[in-house]
Design an enzyme around this catalytic site. Sequence first.
Site, PDB file in Angstrom:
ATOM      1  N   TYR A  41      39.089  24.189  35.536  1.00  0.00           N
ATOM      2  CA  TYR A  41      38.397  25.359  34.973  1.00  0.00           C
ATOM      3  C   TYR A  41      37.539  24.933  33.775  1.00  0.00           C
ATOM      4  CZ  TYR A  41      37.786  30.023  32.911  1.00  0.00           C
ATOM      5  OH  TYR A  41      37.260  31.181  32.383  1.00  0.00           O
ATOM      6  N   SER A  91      32.738  29.802  28.839  1.00  0.00           N
ATOM      7  CA  SER A  91      34.031  30.108  28.228  1.00  0.00           C
ATOM      8  C   SER A  91      34.191  29.248  26.988  1.00  0.00           C
ATOM      9  CB  SER A  91      35.169  29.759  29.194  1.00  0.00           C
ATOM     10  OG  SER A  91      36.427  29.861  28.552  1.00  0.00           O
TER      11      SER A  91
HETATM   12  N1  LIG Z   1      39.313  36.970  30.968  1.00  0.00           N
HETATM   13  C1  LIG Z   1      39.145  35.955  30.148  1.00  0.00           C
HETATM   14  O1  LIG Z   1      39.974  35.742  29.252  1.00  0.00           O
HETATM   15  C2  LIG Z   1      37.926  35.067  30.262  1.00  0.00           C
HETATM   16  C3  LIG Z   1      37.718  34.113  29.256  1.00  0.00           C
HETATM   17  C4  LIG Z   1      36.608  33.273  29.335  1.00  0.00           C
HETATM   18  C5  LIG Z   1      35.723  33.385  30.384  1.00  0.00           C
HETATM   19  N2  LIG Z   1      35.952  34.319  31.349  1.00  0.00           N
HETATM   20  C6  LIG Z   1      34.984  34.361  32.467  1.00  0.00           C
HETATM   21  O2  LIG Z   1      34.477  35.672  32.589  1.00  0.00           O
HETATM   22  C7  LIG Z   1      34.130  35.905  33.958  1.00  0.00           C
HETATM   23  C8  LIG Z   1      34.783  37.201  34.418  1.00  0.00           C
HETATM   24  O3  LIG Z   1      36.205  37.018  34.370  1.00  0.00           O
HETATM   25  P1  LIG Z   1      37.260  38.218  34.382  1.00  0.00           P
HETATM   26  O4  LIG Z   1      38.224  37.956  33.303  1.00  0.00           O
HETATM   27  O5  LIG Z   1      36.565  39.504  34.476  1.00  0.00           O
HETATM   28  O6  LIG Z   1      38.017  37.864  35.737  1.00  0.00           O
HETATM   29  P2  LIG Z   1      38.431  38.797  36.944  1.00  0.00           P
HETATM   30  O7  LIG Z   1      39.356  37.969  37.767  1.00  0.00           O
HETATM   31  O8  LIG Z   1      38.869  40.135  36.473  1.00  0.00           O
HETATM   32  O9  LIG Z   1      37.027  38.991  37.692  1.00  0.00           O
HETATM   33  C9  LIG Z   1      36.401  37.952  38.384  1.00  0.00           C
HETATM   34  C10 LIG Z   1      35.706  38.561  39.581  1.00  0.00           C
HETATM   35  O10 LIG Z   1      35.045  37.523  40.304  1.00  0.00           O
HETATM   36  C11 LIG Z   1      35.156  37.836  41.666  1.00  0.00           C
HETATM   37  N3  LIG Z   1      34.975  36.654  42.509  1.00  0.00           N
HETATM   38  C12 LIG Z   1      35.802  35.591  42.657  1.00  0.00           C
HETATM   39  N4  LIG Z   1      35.317  34.766  43.583  1.00  0.00           N
HETATM   40  C13 LIG Z   1      34.147  35.315  44.021  1.00  0.00           C
HETATM   41  C14 LIG Z   1      33.201  34.931  44.987  1.00  0.00           C
HETATM   42  N5  LIG Z   1      33.345  33.817  45.722  1.00  0.00           N
HETATM   43  N6  LIG Z   1      32.125  35.721  45.166  1.00  0.00           N
HETATM   44  C15 LIG Z   1      31.965  36.881  44.465  1.00  0.00           C
HETATM   45  N7  LIG Z   1      32.849  37.306  43.544  1.00  0.00           N
HETATM   46  C16 LIG Z   1      33.931  36.516  43.333  1.00  0.00           C
HETATM   47  C17 LIG Z   1      36.576  38.391  41.820  1.00  0.00           C
HETATM   48  O11 LIG Z   1      36.732  39.129  43.033  1.00  0.00           O
HETATM   49  C18 LIG Z   1      36.700  39.227  40.571  1.00  0.00           C
HETATM   50  O12 LIG Z   1      36.351  40.589  40.795  1.00  0.00           O
HETATM   51  C19 LIG Z   1      34.594  34.671  34.751  1.00  0.00           C
HETATM   52  O13 LIG Z   1      33.496  33.811  34.952  1.00  0.00           O
HETATM   53  C20 LIG Z   1      35.587  34.031  33.815  1.00  0.00           C
HETATM   54  O14 LIG Z   1      35.717  32.647  34.034  1.00  0.00           O
HETATM   55  C21 LIG Z   1      37.025  35.159  31.328  1.00  0.00           C
END
Ligand SMILES: NC(=O)c1ccc[n+]([C@@H]2O[C@H](COP(=O)([O-])OP(=O)(O)OC[C@H]3O[C@@H](n4cnc5c(N)ncnc54)[C@H](O)[C@@H]3O)[C@@H](O)[C@H]2O)c1
Length: 251
Positions: free
Chosen positions: A146, A133
């Site tokens: 985080y 991130s």
């Molecule tokens: N959305 C943002 O703004 C953003 C920004 C920077 C980084 N990210 C990163 O991108 C990645 C995806 O995020 P997103 O925005 O799609 O979030 P999201 O919450 O939509 O998806 C995350 C997914 O991870 C799954 N998950 C959580 N714990 C789990 C576990 N123990 N085992 C298996 N699956 C598990 C959840 O069920 C969910 O479907 C993450 O690593 C997040 O940190 C997101």
Amino acid sequence: MTRLSGKTAFVTGGAGGIGSAICSRFAKEGAQVVAADLTAEEAPSGNISSLRYDVTNEEDAKMAFETLLERWGKLDILVNAAGIEIEKTIEETSLEEWNRIFAVNVTGMFLTSKYALPLLRRSAGASVINFGSYDGFIADPGLTAYCATKGAVHALTRAMACDHGPEGIRVNAICPGYVDTPMLQSFFRDAGDIDSLKQSVRDVHPIRRYGTPDDVANLVNWLASDEARYATGQLWVIDGGLSAQVQQMKL
Ligand SMILES: NC(=O)c1ccc[n+]([C@@H]2O[C@H](COP(=O)([O-])OP(=O)(O)OC[C@H]3O[C@@H](n4cnc5c(N)ncnc54)[C@H](O)[C@@H]3O)[C@@H](O)[C@H]2O)c1
């Protein structure tokens, strides 16, 4: 669009906002995809199968890759996208919360990668894509644990790239800024005036919007493909220019 024709892919967090966009894109590009997540959602296409998978559970990782070895005999693409967020300062964060976020965001990536590596070695051009991130470089207030996990993901990515490059396995991290997914919606939910907060967030981006899951899937798709054959060990920031600017100029 068949850039990934003949390739096989495993995506953790595959039912999430970014993960599901990646699975759909991989399938459109011709790959066979496993969308691995806590709950196995209805698969949206014939090329995608859903797997109930907890990244913190070592048995799940062992079983998943034993099954894939029998089914595919190799793995070409691993995307470690499962993640959770805790919106707290360090004093507000309990030890249990700290351990939980590290278990999902960092240990989960370690376990999945560890058991995927024997299959990735059998690929003619393997690519691992970890989700870091922009919070692993600079901090959003109130996201201490985080931010710490994402810094760890960045270091893990470089270390994996060094260890496994000689085996033909490329390892990169994607470092998004704000992307419109359930994780971002939950971040906004705790704010008072959501509409004005969303507008302020858009305004702070040079590109004047936050990202979509497809914006991110485009970069993941390229890194997964053979076109990116010389790209490894890098942290790819995709944030609409958010981290390129001097924030003090906005005061
Ligand atoms: N959305 C943002 O703004 C953003 C920004 C920077 C980084 N990210 C990163 O991108 C990645 C995806 O995020 P997103 O925005 O799609 O979030 P999201 O919450 O939509 O998806 C995350 C997914 O991870 C799954 N998950 C959580 N714990 C789990 C576990 N123990 N085992 C298996 N699956 C598990 C959840 O069920 C969910 O479907 C993450 O690593 C997040 O940190 C997101």
